[in-house]
Write an enzyme that holds these catalytic residues in place. Structure first.
Site: not given
Ligand code: NOJ
Ligand code: CA
Length: 712
Positions: A170, A413, A481-482, A500, A506
């Site tokens: 990132e 998450e 993501h991540e 992502e 973001e």
């Molecule tokens: C990072 C993610 O990229 C984002 O999209 C998400 O809202 C937050 N983590 C929480 O999960």
């Molecule tokens: Ca992220």
């Protein structure tokens, strides 16, 4: 293709090479590969007679076993050709040609009686090669201490790089010569988990440009059951060497023959647009493992999401309850926060908005218990993925959504407690099936559990694939993501719509953000591996709107946010801003409503990494084209041809452009919308503001519409 000659060839007069050589189908690329006078395996690559990769060594060091670095003889060489056209389930184009010449070399290490095969595939746009270890007596289980694949470059090229880091991708990009790379100078503030592993290490894909104007990208394809390849730069000799992500024991990969490594790739062209249009990474991946792909639907979605990232708007948390424990918390006894995003009332508002404006999905984050204490403590039991907060009525909300033709998108998450996620994933999927969810967004914020593993290690690489497979078994789409950056695996798992895995929009909400050039670099790096859930479409650019004095902002104009729907290819695109932001600018929002996410045809019209990019795409099964053009911090005039349109036909072009006085910092939200007529002979000179862009939608004109419109 030249015939293989098992004789000594002198390369550069320095290294004798006993080998074969191979030409690409268009004969522009030439590979030489074999053994040097130290019995090491080497290869070299040239483009139109110009050296791109000097003789470079291949091999591996093993743990507790003799290395696979030297003492080799060439045992066998086999060449073949392949030419096939296949249809992706979704994509930038409806058909992809997979055309290459192949050279398979088998090497024997006499002293240990072990063999390695190296399979080289030479396409018109580059080279892919991988190590193949067949089942054999003296090579069964083995552990990789280091892969020593070299890429010996011919000069101190300009590079677009992010620091080598096994836990995050990132970062913003830095542009320097390779000799000037210094990861310690890059600011990782705002990235949950960061730490470069060497000052001279960078991530792949690595985009480079030579002084004589060649574009070279080094990357990998089909990363499975192995760890991510980063690159260490020998800053004196300009040799890049693979650097794999280790586990806690320092092991880079656990192998059991038969086992192949991912493909190592080198793309080359004298045209930047060729790099963007290349399908080599996809072609090096296996065909789809999913037979019935009916449930896989490219789509646009909105979400209870940006409200959590901008100041003072929404929270993931239901209540103020730091340091809670999942299993002994009585959620009903807590006092809800007024800003809890995933409340019944707010979710219904989003469902209504989605239904009214034609979005098929609504992502809801912060729906499940645990957010009060989710990040930063390297804690194992954070989420259970099945218990909704008291104010999120999962049954009623899904029923309401379905009654309006909308589907909620699940959010998992994991807070990187991956053991916990794996323990609970079956129940989590059951819950999704029970309520009719079709897609899930996963997330891996924080340090990984099992502790000692990293986001880029083999164990995690296998985890992400396991999740994609599990979702496929249950006919569910995935957006991660991540996660590890993609390497074309969406050919094999087309339900894995996007990741992502880079610095997304973001970051503009809560950090120094993404510099205006960021989106002109990502297509040359991160996007070469697959679609990115960048989350474009932010209209309310400055965070001071939400909080007085807040200096953070999106580093683009509003028009550029629209252009990103074209320049950041993804079959899954979010309209990321708040509904109320769109309600204030319905005329510009119309573009997001109209733009397609799946394409029959794509033309990269002009591009330069770090500077600008213009692309035209034809929406699947239609005659409608969409164009996006973006620039970095410098204003420019994009020159846009239309020679791909149907001949002798007028199209109405609706142009969403920067206003004359627009500027990403001074005046980012100034845009104009105009309509003109174009045909296949037209060329539009379109001004882009500093940090700006343009988005254009094109439809065949009927007589009535043509009245009064200017012809270009
Ligand atoms: C990072 C993610 O990229 C984002 O999209 C998400 O809202 C937050 N983590 C929480 O999960
Ligand atoms: Ca992220």
């Amino acid at each position: 293709m030249k015939r293989i000659t098992l004789v000594f060839i002198i390369m550069l007069g320095i290294l004798p090479l006993r080998a074969g050589n191979l030409l690409s189908p268009d004969k522009q690329l030439e590979l030489k590969a074999g053994i040097n006078n130290k019995s090491e395996i080497i290869y070299a690559l040239s483009y139109n007679g110009k050296e791109i990769i000097k003789p470079s060594k291949l091999g591996l060091e093993l743990k507790n076993a003799p290395s696979l670095l030297e003492g080799f003889t060439l045992k066998n060489a086999k060449e073949s050709s392949f030419d096939e056209t296949w249809k992706p389930v979704w994509g930038e184009v409806s058909e992809i040609r997979n055309h290459y010449n192949e050279l398979l070399l088998e090497f024997e290490q006499k002293a240990t009686e072990r063999t390695i095969k190296i399979r080289f595939r030479l396409f018109n746009d580059g080279l892919g090669f991988r190590y193949e270890f067949e089942k054999q007596k003296n090579l069964n289980y083995f552990r990789v201490a280091d892969e020593r694949t070299e890429f010996a470059l011919t000069g101190d090229h300009k590079a677009f790089w992010i620091p080598g880091d096994f836990d995050t991708n990132e970062y913003y990009y830095t542009t320097t010569r390779l000799s000037e790379v210094d990861a310690s100078k890059v600011d990782g503030t705002g990235i949950g988990t960061h730490g470069y592993f060497a000052k001279n290490a960078v991530q792949s894909p690595l985009m480079m440009k030579t002084t004589d104007g060649l574009y070279i990208s080094i990357f990998e394809a089909a990363l499975m059951d192995y760890s991510v390849m980063h690159l260490l730069i020998d800053q004196k000799n300009m040799v890049l060497t693979s650097a794999l992500a280790p586990d806690a024991t320092g092991t880079k990969a656990y192998m059991q023959t038969p086992h192949n490594t991912p493909w190592r790739t080198i793309m080359v062209s004298d045209k930047a647009t060729d790099i963007l249009a290349s399908k080599m990474i996809l072609n090096l991946n296996e065909p789809s493992k999913i037979e019935n792909t009916d449930y896989i639907k490219p789509q646009k979605y909105i979400g209870i999401w940006w409200g959590m990232h901008v100041p003072n708007t929404m929270s993931w948390d239901y209540a103020h309850a730091p340091n809670i424990r999942l299993k002994d918390t009585d959620w009903n006894a807590l006092t809800p926060l007024p800003q809890h995003g995933a409340s019944n009332k707010n979710v219904r508002r989003y469902i209504d908005f989605a239904a009214e404006h034609g979005f098929s999905g609504v992502l809801v984050e912060g729906w499940n218990v645990g957010w009060e204490d989710w990040a930063g403590n390297w804690k194992e039991e954070v989420f259970d993925f099945v218990t909704p907060y008291p104010d999120f009525d999962i049954k009623a909300l899904n029923e309401y959504a379905h009654s309006k033709g909308v589907k909620l998108i699940m959010h998992h998450e994991t807070s990187s407690s991956v053991t916990n996620y794996e323990r609970r994933i079956d129940k989590a999927i059951e819950l999704m099936k029970e309520h009719g969810y079709e897609a899930v967004k996963t997330g891996y914020v924080g340090w990984i559990i099992p502790r000692g593993e990293t986001h880029d290690g083999q164990w995690m690489v296998n985890h992400y694939v396991r999740v994609a497979e599990k979702m496929a078994e249950n006919k569910l789409m995935l957006n991660s993501h991540e996660s590890v950056r993609p390497t074309g695996l969406h050919r094999t798992y087309p339900n894995w719509l996007a990741c992502e895995a880079a610095r997304g929009n973001e970051f503009n909400a809560w950090s120094s953000g993404n510099p205006p050039e960021h989106e002109t670099i990502l297509p040359f790096t991160r996007l070469l591996g697959g679609p990115m859930d960048y989350t474009p479409g932010i209209f309310e650019i400055k965070m001071s709107y939400y909080q007085e004095g807040n200096q953070n902002q999106v580093h683009t104009t509003l028009a550029k946010q629209l252009a990103l729907y074209l320049t950041m290819y993804s079959p899954l695109q979010m309209a990321a801003d708040l509904p109320e932001s769109y309600e204030r600018r319905m005329d510009a929002f119309q573009f997001i409503k109209d733009v397609a996410v799946d394409w029959d045809d794509t033309r990269y019209l002009e591009a330069e990494p770090g500077d600008y990019l213009t692309v035209a795409r034809r929406a699947k099964n239609t005659a409608n084209w969409f164009i996006g053009a973006i620039t970095d911090e410098n204003p420019r005039t994009a020159v846009i041809p239309f020679n791909y349109l149907e001949e002798k036909t007028w199209y109405v072009a609706t142009i969403y452009e920067d206003a004359a006085n627009a500027h990403w910092k001074e005046n980012p939200m100034a845009y104009k919308i105009r309509k003109v007529l174009v045909n296949s002979k037209s060329v539009l000179k379109q001004k882009l503001a500093a940090g700006g862009g343009v988005a254009i939608s094109l439809k065949k004109a009927d007589k009535k519409e043509m009245k009064g419109l200017k012809k270009i």
